[in-house]
Design a protein around this motif. Structure first.
Motif, PDB file in Angstrom:
ATOM      1  N   CYS A  27       0.825  -1.219   0.000  1.00  0.00           N
ATOM      2  CA  CYS A  27       0.000   0.000   0.000  1.00  0.00           C
ATOM      3  C   CYS A  27       0.852   1.259   0.000  1.00  0.00           C
ATOM      4  O   CYS A  27       0.465   2.275  -0.582  1.00  0.00           O
ATOM      5  CB  CYS A  27      -0.909   0.031   1.225  1.00  0.00           C
ATOM      6  N   LYS A  28       1.983   1.188   0.681  1.00  0.00           N
ATOM      7  CA  LYS A  28       2.833   2.369   0.822  1.00  0.00           C
ATOM      8  C   LYS A  28       4.285   1.937   0.865  1.00  0.00           C
ATOM      9  O   LYS A  28       4.625   0.961   1.540  1.00  0.00           O
ATOM     10  CB  LYS A  28       2.443   3.093   2.115  1.00  0.00           C
ATOM     11  N   HIS A  29       5.149   2.668   0.133  1.00  0.00           N
ATOM     12  CA  HIS A  29       6.578   2.371   0.142  1.00  0.00           C
ATOM     13  C   HIS A  29       7.307   3.685  -0.127  1.00  0.00           C
ATOM     14  O   HIS A  29       7.123   4.309  -1.164  1.00  0.00           O
ATOM     15  CB  HIS A  29       6.914   1.326  -0.936  1.00  0.00           C
ATOM     16  N   ASN A  30       8.113   4.097   0.846  1.00  0.00           N
ATOM     17  CA  ASN A  30       8.880   5.335   0.685  1.00  0.00           C
ATOM     18  C   ASN A  30      10.132   5.260   1.561  1.00  0.00           C
ATOM     19  O   ASN A  30      10.470   4.183   2.061  1.00  0.00           O
ATOM     20  CB  ASN A  30       8.014   6.568   1.016  1.00  0.00           C
ATOM     21  N   GLU A  31      10.776   6.398   1.763  1.00  0.00           N
ATOM     22  CA  GLU A  31      12.024   6.411   2.534  1.00  0.00           C
ATOM     23  C   GLU A  31      11.810   6.040   4.005  1.00  0.00           C
ATOM     24  O   GLU A  31      12.752   5.729   4.719  1.00  0.00           O
ATOM     25  CB  GLU A  31      12.712   7.782   2.417  1.00  0.00           C
ATOM     26  N   LYS A  32      10.551   6.047   4.481  1.00  0.00           N
ATOM     27  CA  LYS A  32      10.261   5.682   5.865  1.00  0.00           C
ATOM     28  C   LYS A  32       9.992   4.189   6.040  1.00  0.00           C
ATOM     29  O   LYS A  32       9.776   3.722   7.149  1.00  0.00           O
ATOM     30  CB  LYS A  32       9.054   6.470   6.369  1.00  0.00           C
ATOM     31  N   GLY A  33       9.961   3.443   4.922  1.00  0.00           N
ATOM     32  CA  GLY A  33       9.713   2.001   4.990  1.00  0.00           C
ATOM     33  C   GLY A  33       8.559   1.597   4.095  1.00  0.00           C
ATOM     34  O   GLY A  33       8.234   2.289   3.134  1.00  0.00           O
ATOM     35  N   ALA A  34       7.939   0.476   4.433  1.00  0.00           N
ATOM     36  CA  ALA A  34       6.856  -0.047   3.601  1.00  0.00           C
ATOM     37  C   ALA A  34       5.741  -0.589   4.484  1.00  0.00           C
ATOM     38  O   ALA A  34       5.973  -1.039   5.606  1.00  0.00           O
ATOM     39  CB  ALA A  34       7.376  -1.146   2.673  1.00  0.00           C
ATOM     40  N   MET A  35       4.526  -0.551   3.933  1.00  0.00           N
ATOM     41  CA  MET A  35       3.348  -1.089   4.612  1.00  0.00           C
ATOM     42  C   MET A  35       2.530  -1.843   3.574  1.00  0.00           C
ATOM     43  O   MET A  35       2.351  -1.374   2.452  1.00  0.00           O
ATOM     44  CB  MET A  35       2.522   0.056   5.194  1.00  0.00           C
ATOM     45  N   GLY A  36       2.091  -3.045   3.931  1.00  0.00           N
ATOM     46  CA  GLY A  36       1.284  -3.824   3.007  1.00  0.00           C
ATOM     47  C   GLY A  36       0.318  -4.732   3.728  1.00  0.00           C
ATOM     48  O   GLY A  36       0.343  -4.863   4.954  1.00  0.00           O
ATOM     49  N   LEU A  37      -0.541  -5.372   2.923  1.00  0.00           N
ATOM     50  CA  LEU A  37      -1.556  -6.269   3.451  1.00  0.00           C
ATOM     51  C   LEU A  37      -1.430  -7.636   2.782  1.00  0.00           C
ATOM     52  O   LEU A  37      -1.420  -7.715   1.543  1.00  0.00           O
ATOM     53  CB  LEU A  37      -2.956  -5.711   3.174  1.00  0.00           C
ATOM     54  N   ILE A  38      -1.296  -8.674   3.578  1.00  0.00           N
ATOM     55  CA  ILE A  38      -1.330 -10.027   3.033  1.00  0.00           C
ATOM     56  C   ILE A  38      -2.736 -10.227   2.469  1.00  0.00           C
ATOM     57  O   ILE A  38      -3.724  -9.863   3.110  1.00  0.00           O
ATOM     58  CB  ILE A  38      -1.024 -11.074   4.131  1.00  0.00           C
ATOM     59  N   ILE A  39      -2.834 -10.796   1.269  1.00  0.00           N
ATOM     60  CA  ILE A  39      -4.145 -10.947   0.634  1.00  0.00           C
ATOM     61  C   ILE A  39      -4.560 -12.412   0.458  1.00  0.00           C
ATOM     62  O   ILE A  39      -5.592 -12.676  -0.157  1.00  0.00           O
ATOM     63  CB  ILE A  39      -4.194 -10.228  -0.733  1.00  0.00           C
ATOM     64  N   ASN A  40      -3.792 -13.339   1.008  1.00  0.00           N
ATOM     65  CA  ASN A  40      -4.120 -14.745   0.749  1.00  0.00           C
ATOM     66  C   ASN A  40      -4.077 -15.657   1.978  1.00  0.00           C
ATOM     67  O   ASN A  40      -3.919 -16.861   1.850  1.00  0.00           O
ATOM     68  CB  ASN A  40      -3.207 -15.308  -0.347  1.00  0.00           C
ATOM     69  N   LYS A  41      -4.260 -15.114   3.158  1.00  0.00           N
ATOM     70  CA  LYS A  41      -4.277 -15.935   4.381  1.00  0.00           C
ATOM     71  C   LYS A  41      -5.573 -15.654   5.139  1.00  0.00           C
ATOM     72  O   LYS A  41      -5.665 -14.721   5.934  1.00  0.00           O
ATOM     73  CB  LYS A  41      -3.083 -15.601   5.285  1.00  0.00           C
ATOM     74  N   SER A  42      -6.595 -16.460   4.870  1.00  0.00           N
ATOM     75  CA  SER A  42      -7.880 -16.204   5.517  1.00  0.00           C
ATOM     76  C   SER A  42      -7.855 -16.638   6.982  1.00  0.00           C
ATOM     77  O   SER A  42      -7.140 -17.548   7.367  1.00  0.00           O
ATOM     78  CB  SER A  42      -9.015 -16.896   4.768  1.00  0.00           C
ATOM     79  N   ILE A  43      -8.651 -15.928   7.774  1.00  0.00           N
ATOM     80  CA  ILE A  43      -8.823 -16.289   9.177  1.00  0.00           C
ATOM     81  C   ILE A  43      -9.917 -17.354   9.199  1.00  0.00           C
ATOM     82  O   ILE A  43     -11.025 -17.125   8.718  1.00  0.00           O
ATOM     83  CB  ILE A  43      -9.215 -15.054  10.026  1.00  0.00           C
ATOM     84  N   GLU A  44      -9.592 -18.499   9.733  1.00  0.00           N
ATOM     85  CA  GLU A  44     -10.497 -19.650   9.683  1.00  0.00           C
ATOM     86  C   GLU A  44     -11.842 -19.353  10.340  1.00  0.00           C
ATOM     87  O   GLU A  44     -11.909 -18.796  11.436  1.00  0.00           O
ATOM     88  CB  GLU A  44      -9.826 -20.834  10.384  1.00  0.00           C
ATOM     89  N   ASN A  45     -12.914 -19.706   9.641  1.00  0.00           N
ATOM     90  CA  ASN A  45     -14.290 -19.573  10.139  1.00  0.00           C
ATOM     91  C   ASN A  45     -14.647 -18.150  10.571  1.00  0.00           C
ATOM     92  O   ASN A  45     -15.360 -17.959  11.558  1.00  0.00           O
ATOM     93  CB  ASN A  45     -14.545 -20.539  11.299  1.00  0.00           C
ATOM     94  N   PHE A  46     -14.136 -17.154   9.855  1.00  0.00           N
ATOM     95  CA  PHE A  46     -14.449 -15.766  10.212  1.00  0.00           C
ATOM     96  C   PHE A  46     -14.716 -14.979   8.931  1.00  0.00           C
ATOM     97  O   PHE A  46     -13.786 -14.530   8.258  1.00  0.00           O
ATOM     98  CB  PHE A  46     -13.299 -15.155  11.011  1.00  0.00           C
ATOM     99  N   SER A  47     -15.983 -14.837   8.581  1.00  0.00           N
ATOM    100  CA  SER A  47     -16.367 -14.112   7.370  1.00  0.00           C
ATOM    101  C   SER A  47     -16.612 -12.645   7.696  1.00  0.00           C
ATOM    102  O   SER A  47     -16.695 -12.244   8.865  1.00  0.00           O
ATOM    103  CB  SER A  47     -17.637 -14.724   6.764  1.00  0.00           C
ATOM    104  N   VAL A  48     -16.761 -11.851   6.649  1.00  0.00           N
ATOM    105  CA  VAL A  48     -17.060 -10.431   6.822  1.00  0.00           C
ATOM    106  C   VAL A  48     -18.382 -10.277   7.569  1.00  0.00           C
ATOM    107  O   VAL A  48     -18.497  -9.459   8.481  1.00  0.00           O
ATOM    108  CB  VAL A  48     -17.082  -9.692   5.459  1.00  0.00           C
ATOM    109  N   SER A  49     -19.394 -11.080   7.233  1.00  0.00           N
ATOM    110  CA  SER A  49     -20.679 -10.963   7.936  1.00  0.00           C
ATOM    111  C   SER A  49     -20.524 -11.313   9.418  1.00  0.00           C
ATOM    112  O   SER A  49     -21.127 -10.652  10.275  1.00  0.00           O
ATOM    113  CB  SER A  49     -21.767 -11.810   7.268  1.00  0.00           C
TER     114      SER A  49
END
Length: 187
Positions: A27-49
């Protein structure tokens, strides 16, 4: 090299429990470092609903529930109690970061309240927690062959089944990551 709006694809040799076979959207990468989101590790039995119910956010049941039945993703080891929502663009959120023409990231509770209504974004991916790197740390890990990088693909984030994202991300580079050796060398 700025890796914002790129995927980090874990090499087979990366055996860290959080990042093994992971795909991270930067999401963000600059001289202060980087920030991102893992997009492929679901939390078991926990849906958005499930999450919306737990937060006592009302759901309108006359909507398409496709986004609500998706699993919540473990976005990384930092601030695991905080939500981050990658979504297709919508306006009106002060805490949204416009990443490109097709993706925004929002951290406000307001967007969670929208997920259960007709005003929800076309596509969304909800994570708890995020991944971060100190200045120079990510570049060092890339040089040590921990990660492959490729420009992010919106379809992979929103449409590719979660368990296929690691291989699909590597395929963007023309690589069958399943056949790569865990052993590697430096030229």
């Amino acid at each position: 090299m700025n890796l914002q709006n790129h995927f980090l694809i874990a090499m087979p040799s990366l055996l860290d429990p959080y990042f093994e076979q992971s795909v991270v959207y930067i999401c963000k990468h600059n001289e202060k470092g980087a920030m991102g989101l893992i997009i492929n590790k679901s939390i078991e039995n926990f849906s958005v609903s499930n999450m919306l119910k737990k937060l006592e956010i009302r759901i309108s049941y006359n909507i398409n529930i496709r986004n609500l039945e998706k699993p919540v993703i473990a976005g990384g080891p930092v601030a695991e109690e905080h939500g981050f929502i990658l979504h297709t663009p919508i306006t009106g959120f002060a805490s949204s970061l416009h990443l490109n023409d097709e993706i925004m990231v929002t951290t406000s509770k307001d967007i969670l309240e929208l997920l259960g209504t007709e005003q929800h974004p076309v596509n969304s991916l909800v994570t708890l927690g995020y991944s971060s790197w100190e200045p120079g740390q990510l570049e060092k890990e890339i040089m040590e062959n921990c990660w492959l990088t490729v420009e992010a693909d919106t379809q992979l984030i929103f449409d590719t089944p979660i368990n296929e994202r690691w291989k699909a991300a590597a395929k963007l580079l023309g690589i069958n990551i399943s056949t790569m050796s865990i052993q590697f060398g430096h030229a």
